[in-house]
Scaffold this motif. Sequence first.
Motif, short mmCIF file in Angstrom:
data_model
loop_
_atom_site.label_atom_id
_atom_site.label_comp_id
_atom_site.label_asym_id
_atom_site.label_seq_id
_atom_site.Cartn_x
_atom_site.Cartn_y
_atom_site.Cartn_z
N UNK A 112 0.91 -1.07 -0.06
CA UNK A 112 0.02 -0.10 0.03
C UNK A 112 0.85 1.26 0.02
N UNK A 113 0.73 2.09 -0.90
CA UNK A 113 1.49 3.39 -0.86
C UNK A 113 0.68 4.33 -0.30
N UNK A 114 1.27 4.92 0.67
CA UNK A 114 0.56 5.98 1.22
C UNK A 114 1.54 7.44 1.10
N UNK A 115 1.05 8.44 0.29
CA UNK A 115 1.95 9.75 0.03
C UNK A 115 2.32 10.33 1.04
N UNK A 116 3.32 10.76 1.07
CA UNK A 116 4.04 11.67 2.05
C UNK A 116 4.58 12.99 1.35
N UNK A 117 4.00 13.81 0.89
CA UNK A 117 4.45 14.77 -0.18
C UNK A 117 5.55 15.67 0.32
N UNK A 118 5.53 16.10 1.59
CA UNK A 118 6.44 16.78 2.49
C UNK A 118 7.97 16.13 2.86
N UNK A 119 7.85 14.92 2.80
CA UNK A 119 8.98 14.20 3.54
C UNK A 119 10.53 14.85 3.22
N UNK A 120 10.55 15.24 1.71
CA UNK A 120 12.06 15.76 1.39
C UNK A 120 11.93 17.17 1.32
N UNK A 121 10.85 18.03 1.67
CA UNK A 121 10.86 19.49 1.46
C UNK A 121 11.16 19.71 0.12
N UNK A 122 12.21 20.49 -0.25
CA UNK A 122 12.11 20.80 -1.69
C UNK A 122 13.56 20.35 -2.09
N UNK A 123 13.98 19.34 -1.26
CA UNK A 123 15.33 18.59 -1.75
C UNK A 123 15.21 17.56 -2.75
N UNK A 124 14.12 17.05 -2.80
CA UNK A 124 13.89 15.41 -3.75
C UNK A 124 12.51 15.37 -3.73
N UNK A 125 12.07 14.87 -5.10
CA UNK A 125 10.77 14.60 -5.23
C UNK A 125 10.18 13.37 -4.55
N UNK A 126 8.90 13.40 -3.80
CA UNK A 126 8.44 12.26 -3.31
C UNK A 126 7.82 11.22 -4.33
N UNK A 127 7.41 10.27 -3.99
CA UNK A 127 6.73 9.08 -4.69
C UNK A 127 5.11 9.42 -4.58
N UNK A 128 4.49 9.76 -5.61
CA UNK A 128 3.00 10.27 -5.33
C UNK A 128 2.16 9.48 -6.31
N UNK A 129 2.80 8.54 -7.04
CA UNK A 129 2.02 7.77 -7.93
C UNK A 129 2.42 5.97 -7.75
N UNK A 130 1.46 5.34 -7.57
CA UNK A 130 1.81 3.77 -7.28
C UNK A 130 2.02 3.15 -8.46
N UNK A 131 2.78 2.10 -8.29
CA UNK A 131 2.85 0.97 -9.56
C UNK A 131 1.42 0.40 -9.64
N UNK A 132 1.10 -0.15 -10.85
CA UNK A 132 0.05 -0.77 -11.13
C UNK A 132 -0.44 -1.98 -10.19
#
Lengths: 238, 238
Positions: free
Chosen positions: A199-219
């Motif tokens: 189960x992917x639970x997104x955490x958009x703020x994990x890396x601040x502006x340093x790195x892109x988080x994963x926001x889309x799951x694999x199928x």
Amino acid sequence: MSSGEIKALVFDVFGTVVDWRTSISRQAAEFGAKHGVTADWDKFADDWRAGYGAGMAKVNSGEDEWKIVDQIHRERLEVILDEYGFPNINDDELTEFNKAWHRLDGWPDATTGLTRLKSKFIISSLSNGNIALLTNMAKYANLPWDAVLSAELAGKYKRHPRAYTKTAELLGLEYDEVMLVAAHNDDLRGAIKAGLKAALVTRPDEFGDAKKPDLEPDPDFNYFAKDFHDLADQLGCD
Amino acid sequence: MSSGEIKALVFDVFGTVVDWRTSISRQAAEFGAKHGVTADWDKFADDWRAGYGAGMAKVNSGEDEWKIVDQIHRERLEVILDEYGFPNINDDELTEFNKAWHRLDGWPDATTGLTRLKSKFIISSLSNGNIALLTNMAKYANLPWDAVLSAELAGKYKRHPRAYTKTAELLGLEYDEVMLVAAHNDDLRGAIKAGLKAALVTRPDEFGDAKKPDLEPDPDFNYFAKDFHDLADQLGCD
């Protein structure tokens, strides 16, 4: 033998349950102020964290013997304190500051969301963090685990398959009765490959502006949620 | 290095935290009724339990390879069901009944006493029961562990020293910062010998009239209490 029914949820912790970057940045700023050092403390947190993946890779490849994450953090800390111009710091104080990783704040939904999920499932950590770190963190951040499990008990770090399968075995469950919940697609791919659900639970703020988080799951992931409450809703928890 | 200050309390579980005999006797009576068998179910519980020490001794001596307590219980169960005249029972039902040991009631002070102790100390199981058994039991009996640790993680059963020392190491603590709480003097002697501290909490009703409980501590034990609340009082918990 296996019903395929989900009986346990096991959680990645750093980034998925707790906000390591903000928590480390804040504690590092306090530590810097005490020792007369100024710096970009978000970057300090990222630099400290950068030792983590490299340290674990050396263990999984066999280049290094088993070492717990506390030790990996400590070795990296000694390098970056020097780079950031800290004066010499005594061993006891270093040991204490290294435990900043035991004092990480949960995301706002962590305690309440886990409590809902716990009403229907066994909930456990499945982190690369060592048992002592995870136990102290659970107390600090009020994480209501049914069990505190770790890659430490497998002697292999995620994404090695044994880290996932050992956890299911310790819980007495078939692999497909256990679902990993994580904010990181590569971790979830490791779980799927080992036979667990994901189960992917997104955490958009994990890396601040340093790195892109994963926001889309694999199928092939089983669930996709924006936080633990959303996941609890989808799994039919009260 | 070590302050000698107690930082974690680790608990023997069967008999110390939960009332295994009454819980097993009740579930066995239900199981007997279902299959048309009558018996002295307290004695049945004692007979089932009798396989436990013998099974662990064979593991520690090296005569048997490592096997978890669920498996030890299961092997003994098959023997005594036959002795008590049960008909053939299918594998799924045996597996389910064997989990009677995952569904043991806490002593009346267990949940509230542990909650008080948790306010000041790390609290963890240190049982010979396997992780799955202890995790399910904690959920069933509402035991608020900070960590669920077991001899399973050492690959040696108590009273082998490694069962005690491995637990302290997983918690990141010096041996003398950890105190075993148990109702059994031989277990506490094992802890002392391994370098831990020891607290006897008496459980006069553990064995009914089948066997005498330990009611007097050895002189080198650190605490002696009549239940978890008494221990919490002595340790200065709110």
